[in-house]
Design a protein around this motif. Sequence first.
Motif, PDB file in Angstrom:
ATOM      1  N   SER A  22       0.835  -1.202   0.000  1.00 25.79           N
ATOM      2  CA  SER A  22       0.000   0.000   0.000  1.00 25.79           C
ATOM      3  C   SER A  22       0.869   1.250   0.000  1.00 25.79           C
ATOM      4  O   SER A  22       1.892   1.320   0.676  1.00 25.79           O
ATOM      5  CB  SER A  22      -0.889  -0.002   1.243  1.00 25.79           C
ATOM      6  N   SER A  23       0.432   2.276  -0.721  1.00 22.49           N
ATOM      7  CA  SER A  23       1.198   3.526  -0.787  1.00 22.49           C
ATOM      8  C   SER A  23       1.240   4.236   0.576  1.00 22.49           C
ATOM      9  O   SER A  23       2.093   5.086   0.792  1.00 22.49           O
ATOM     10  CB  SER A  23       0.627   4.465  -1.849  1.00 22.49           C
ATOM     11  N   ALA A  24       0.363   3.873   1.499  1.00 27.99           N
ATOM     12  CA  ALA A  24       0.427   4.452   2.837  1.00 27.99           C
ATOM     13  C   ALA A  24       1.634   3.903   3.601  1.00 27.99           C
ATOM     14  O   ALA A  24       2.167   4.561   4.480  1.00 27.99           O
ATOM     15  CB  ALA A  24      -0.853   4.154   3.608  1.00 27.99           C
ATOM     16  N   TRP A  25       2.057   2.693   3.264  1.00 28.55           N
ATOM     17  CA  TRP A  25       3.169   2.040   3.957  1.00 28.55           C
ATOM     18  C   TRP A  25       4.494   2.236   3.220  1.00 28.55           C
ATOM     19  O   TRP A  25       5.553   2.293   3.838  1.00 28.55           O
ATOM     20  CB  TRP A  25       2.917   0.539   4.052  1.00 28.55           C
ATOM     21  N   LEU A  26       4.418   2.260   1.898  1.00 26.81           N
ATOM     22  CA  LEU A  26       5.613   2.364   1.067  1.00 26.81           C
ATOM     23  C   LEU A  26       5.290   3.357  -0.037  1.00 26.81           C
ATOM     24  O   LEU A  26       4.570   3.045  -0.967  1.00 26.81           O
ATOM     25  CB  LEU A  26       5.973   0.992   0.485  1.00 26.81           C
ATOM     26  N   ASN A  27       5.809   4.571   0.099  1.00 24.73           N
ATOM     27  CA  ASN A  27       5.479   5.649  -0.815  1.00 24.73           C
ATOM     28  C   ASN A  27       6.694   5.969  -1.687  1.00 24.73           C
ATOM     29  O   ASN A  27       7.700   6.446  -1.180  1.00 24.73           O
ATOM     30  CB  ASN A  27       5.035   6.875  -0.019  1.00 24.73           C
ATOM     31  N   ALA A  35       4.162   2.019   8.375  1.00 20.88           N
ATOM     32  CA  ALA A  35       4.695   0.653   8.423  1.00 20.88           C
ATOM     33  C   ALA A  35       5.225   0.288   9.807  1.00 20.88           C
ATOM     34  O   ALA A  35       5.328  -0.896  10.139  1.00 20.88           O
ATOM     35  CB  ALA A  35       5.799   0.487   7.381  1.00 20.88           C
ATOM     36  N   PHE A  36       5.545   1.284  10.610  1.00 20.94           N
ATOM     37  CA  PHE A  36       6.083   1.040  11.947  1.00 20.94           C
ATOM     38  C   PHE A  36       5.172   1.600  13.035  1.00 20.94           C
ATOM     39  O   PHE A  36       5.637   1.983  14.100  1.00 20.94           O
ATOM     40  CB  PHE A  36       7.510   1.600  12.055  1.00 20.94           C
TER      41      PHE A  36
END
Length: 163
Positions: A22-27, A35-36
């Motif tokens: 997801s772009s919220a976790w990995l942009n 992610a953390f």
Amino acid sequence: MSVLKEELVPSGEHLYRQVSPSSAWLNDGRVTSVAFSPWPKDEGLLSVSCGSRTSAEQSYEHYTKTLGFPSAGVWAVTTQEVADVGMKSYWSPVEPPHPHPDPAHGSIDFRGLDQKAVKTRSKALAAKAHNRGRRHPPIDQAQPAVPPPTAAPASTDQSATQK
């Protein structure tokens, strides 16, 4: 459900974190604080895999194949980095009768922190993990990992640097 069995000693031991595609976790290839950050269902305990009990590859296989969740890859922080931001980490195995036991499961303890502290610490851990780079799959497989950005040129427009 996992139980906190043993506090991990601050060291260079990796704590592997699965990062959602997801772009919220990995942009744009950069691991974000999301992610953390623990979710409400996590009750303040962020799931990780203990590097002293598994490898990044085994952690990825368990998450994607055994549990069936998508992952853009595995990033890591160390138990020392967790301690450096004022938190503790634990070995907290998922044991039978759970249908998918995980003897390498661990937790980063965010309990008792207000939202501002959670965000600050999550951001610091995400930056450490991003700078370390993706641990698995290797860079030439799946989604490529993006190196940390280089310093931007100095700007006289301060509105662009303030958020």
